[in-house]
Design a protein around this motif. Structure first.
Motif, PDB file in Angstrom:
ATOM      1  N   ALA A 167     -45.350  72.786  20.633  1.00  0.00           N
ATOM      2  CA  ALA A 167     -44.501  73.820  20.042  1.00  0.00           C
ATOM      3  C   ALA A 167     -43.223  74.093  20.836  1.00  0.00           C
ATOM      4  O   ALA A 167     -42.134  74.179  20.242  1.00  0.00           O
ATOM      5  N   PRO A 168     -43.281  74.229  22.173  1.00  0.00           N
ATOM      6  CA  PRO A 168     -42.035  74.472  22.914  1.00  0.00           C
ATOM      7  C   PRO A 168     -41.019  73.339  22.753  1.00  0.00           C
ATOM      8  O   PRO A 168     -39.816  73.584  22.658  1.00  0.00           O
ATOM      9  N   GLN A 169     -41.509  72.092  22.707  1.00  0.00           N
ATOM     10  CA  GLN A 169     -40.602  70.961  22.554  1.00  0.00           C
ATOM     11  C   GLN A 169     -40.017  70.917  21.147  1.00  0.00           C
ATOM     12  O   GLN A 169     -38.840  70.584  20.966  1.00  0.00           O
ATOM     13  N   VAL A 211     -37.304  80.995  21.680  1.00  0.00           N
ATOM     14  CA  VAL A 211     -38.523  81.787  21.600  1.00  0.00           C
ATOM     15  C   VAL A 211     -38.479  82.808  22.730  1.00  0.00           C
ATOM     16  O   VAL A 211     -38.459  82.453  23.919  1.00  0.00           O
ATOM     17  N   LYS A 212     -38.442  84.100  22.337  1.00  0.00           N
ATOM     18  CA  LYS A 212     -38.308  85.154  23.333  1.00  0.00           C
ATOM     19  C   LYS A 212     -39.072  86.369  22.867  1.00  0.00           C
ATOM     20  O   LYS A 212     -38.897  86.848  21.742  1.00  0.00           O
ATOM     21  N   ASP A 213     -39.996  86.847  23.692  1.00  0.00           N
ATOM     22  CA  ASP A 213     -40.847  87.977  23.302  1.00  0.00           C
ATOM     23  C   ASP A 213     -40.209  89.329  23.548  1.00  0.00           C
ATOM     24  O   ASP A 213     -40.594  90.316  22.941  1.00  0.00           O
TER      25      ASP A 213
END
Length: 215
Positions: A201-203, A212-214
């Motif tokens: 998923a990150p790739q 992607v940032k919470d």
């Protein structure tokens, strides 16, 4: 698939062969047992119903060679040119392929079992009904290749690239490791597991430019 030399349907026809390989030569029902073939120039050679056991092929040129219904056991292929070669109905067991130029090769109904592939260039190759079983693939480049009905059960893929590849019914679910540094868009048409999706998923996000940032 044959497990031993004696299991081959053409085993009783095999004849021991010695001497160098030659360009455009045809080898039929030959058994190459041991020995080192270094620097041989055998482009366009044809191997039909042949067996290779414990053979080392080093710095050889086998461009456009054809391997049909062959069986290879514990063979080493190092720094060898296999570009545009053709492999069909072949079984490779316990082999090593390192520093191989295999671009534009044609691989059909090929089984590789417990093999190591290191720095293998398969760019623009065509693979159909190929199985990598319990293999280690390191720095293998499938860029621009066409893969159809290819699977990787029990295999580890490290630094493997699929950039620009076209995949159809390619099953990656059985891979024990899936390390893809780039070219994730080339996975279109592949089957992966939910666990693999989570790991990649990150790739995927990076490839799509998604942040992607919470918080």
């Amino acid at each position: 698939m044959p497990r031993e030399l004696a299991d081959l349907p053409f085993a009783h026809l095999l004849q021991p062969h010695s001497g160098p390989w030659r360009r455009d030569e045809r080898y039929d029902t030959a058994h190459f047992d041991g020995g080192t073939y270094q620097g041989v120039q055998a482009g366009g050679a044809s191997f039909l119903e042949c067996a290779f056991t414990g053979v080392s092929v080093l710095e050889a040129r086998l461009r456009q060679a054809r391997f049909t219904e062959v069986w290879l056991d514990a063979c080493r292929w190092v720094a060898t040119d296999l570009a545009e070669s053709e492999w069909q109905d072949a079984t490779v067991r316990g082999g090593l392929f390192a520093g191989i130029a295999g671009y534009s090769a044609q691989l059909r109904r090929l089984v590789l079992r417990q093999c190591k592939l290191e720095s293998v260039n398969l760019r623009s190759a065509v693979l159909r009904e190929v199985v990598f079983e319990d293999c280690q693939l390191t720095d293998v480049d499938f860029g621009g290749a066409k893969l159809t009905e290819v699977s990787f059960p029990g295999s580890s893929l490290q630094q493997v690239r699929f950039g620009g590849a076209k995949l159809t019914k390619v099953d990656l679910r059985g891979a024990t490791r899936l390390d893809l540094p780039d070219g994730h868009e080339g996975l279109r048409g592949a089957l992966i597991s939910s666990v693999q999706l989570f790991e990649l998923a990150p790739q995927f996000a990076q490839a799509l430019g998604v942040v992607v940032k919470d918080a």
